[in-house]
Design an enzyme around this catalytic site. Sequence first.
Site, PDB file in Angstrom:
ATOM      1  N   HIS A 294       1.993  15.315 -33.233  1.00 29.52           N
ATOM      2  CA  HIS A 294       1.878  14.349 -32.141  1.00 29.52           C
ATOM      3  C   HIS A 294       0.434  13.905 -31.887  1.00 29.52           C
ATOM      4  O   HIS A 294       0.186  12.791 -31.438  1.00 29.52           O
ATOM      5  CB  HIS A 294       2.493  14.915 -30.850  1.00 29.52           C
ATOM      6  N   ASP A 295      -0.525  14.762 -32.213  1.00 32.78           N
ATOM      7  CA  ASP A 295      -1.935  14.420 -31.977  1.00 32.78           C
ATOM      8  C   ASP A 295      -2.681  14.080 -33.260  1.00 32.78           C
ATOM      9  O   ASP A 295      -3.921  14.052 -33.260  1.00 32.78           O
ATOM     10  CB  ASP A 295      -2.652  15.579 -31.272  1.00 32.78           C
ATOM     11  N   LYS A 298      -5.683  11.698 -33.401  1.00 34.05           N
ATOM     12  CA  LYS A 298      -7.014  12.061 -32.917  1.00 34.05           C
ATOM     13  C   LYS A 298      -8.010  12.255 -34.048  1.00 34.05           C
ATOM     14  O   LYS A 298      -9.215  12.385 -33.795  1.00 34.05           O
ATOM     15  CB  LYS A 298      -6.939  13.342 -32.086  1.00 34.05           C
ATOM     16  N   HIS A 323      -5.015   7.109 -29.656  1.00 31.85           N
ATOM     17  CA  HIS A 323      -4.621   8.076 -30.683  1.00 31.85           C
ATOM     18  C   HIS A 323      -3.104   8.100 -30.960  1.00 31.85           C
ATOM     19  O   HIS A 323      -2.694   8.380 -32.090  1.00 31.85           O
ATOM     20  CB  HIS A 323      -5.150   9.488 -30.350  1.00 31.85           C
ATOM     21  N   HIS A 347       4.553   9.861 -26.906  1.00 33.70           N
ATOM     22  CA  HIS A 347       4.532  11.165 -26.243  1.00 33.70           C
ATOM     23  C   HIS A 347       3.609  11.199 -25.014  1.00 33.70           C
ATOM     24  O   HIS A 347       3.600  12.187 -24.285  1.00 33.70           O
ATOM     25  CB  HIS A 347       4.132  12.264 -27.246  1.00 33.70           C
ATOM     26  N   ASP A 376       3.795  19.309 -24.307  1.00 32.41           N
ATOM     27  CA  ASP A 376       2.359  19.040 -24.408  1.00 32.41           C
ATOM     28  C   ASP A 376       1.644  19.394 -23.113  1.00 32.41           C
ATOM     29  O   ASP A 376       0.556  19.999 -23.099  1.00 32.41           O
ATOM     30  CB  ASP A 376       2.169  17.564 -24.763  1.00 32.41           C
TER      31      ASP A 376
END
Length: 423
Positions: A294-295, A298, A323, A347, A376
């Site tokens: 999900h990240d 970044k 991101h 998200h 999260d």
Amino acid sequence: MPSPFIKVPDMHKQEFLDEVARLSFFRSRNLALVLFLLNILFIIFDIVNYQEGLWYWSTLSGYSKLFYLHVFLGFVLTGFLLLSWVHDLKSEDQKVNCWHTYLGIFFSSFIIIFSCCISINDQLLHNQITVFILGCILIAANNYMKPLVSLINYTFSWILFILGIMYFQSDLDVLKGHYINGTILIVYSWFLSLTLYKMKIQDFINRKTIEQKSKEVEASNNELIEINNRLEASLQALDESQNVIFTLASALESKDTYTRGHSERVANYALQLAHTLGLSVKDQETVWRAAQLHDIGKIGIPDAILNKPSKLNEKEWEIMRSHPEMGETICSTLSFARDFLPLIRHHHERFDGTGYPDGLCGEEIPFLARIITIADAVDAITSQRSYRPSRTIDYALEELAKGKGSQFDPAIVQAFIESFNYA
């Protein structure tokens, strides 16, 4: 009995005729060799009969005619064997020519007619038609003849037989018996020849059907093997692409001591929540993979912004909020990630519509993305950050309860809280 209407398909007709001609040729040659050896014995017996005074060269009698017939048979068989040797088939796959067909037909016709002549002559000796019976049945069982060819052969031999015994046989009772027996013999022999020919057709069609089915099965197997090979290659490529992308995600988190292991923990929380909600195995796997990545976006955010200990300014926040879209772009070329691209993108959406990047609200936000949002948030609260210490899970549950309906889906939050309270 095979159907009388069965026919060889046109596409295989020539192949069938070649096969029948080949078999008849080989069988005729073998039978001719046997008859040639037997005929030598018959000639020897004829000579013995001559020595015993049963016939004389100067007088034409039944025994002398029998001797001449045997000699004639010997010449014909010798010629046939020589021709069959000249036109021999060297291998099973050698092409059959017209000579092989003609030799087979000639031999069958000759034996039937010759046996008829022997039995006609036998009326002068023993009043028997045994040789005619043996010759007709032997050819019917040994050689394959087309129905029309066999009908002509048997009809001609029957006419010759009737005329011959009428001329040589004077006993009316014997003659009547020969009429009946000869007619039954011809009908039976032709019927036997026809039946065996039809059986040969049926056998040929069955073999061709089996061959066709075998080819189809082989083609299907080859296709399945090819598909399986492609599938294995695809799975291998999939595994490699997943390993690469998950490695990138781990590399991203390794840049920041405080966020190390964040994606894995979020994935575990999300999986736990999906299981609590009773989602399918497929959905559980999808939410777990999406949470792991999900990240990933970044990776395109400068380290100075990612690791900034103080509050981000408006421009930095704008970059940081990009991101999710970057993550979607990175994963869009990966086939295994296509199902959960919306989860990566959304998200950070809020239930009240104030989230980013698209400002979706309520049911507009993908259901699995709402699960990841909660997971999260829980990990963010319970993990240490550069700007604050870690909080307890109870504190995180309280924050979730405060955010019901605004930041989080209230139903999912309630299920998450209840699962922890139950535990």
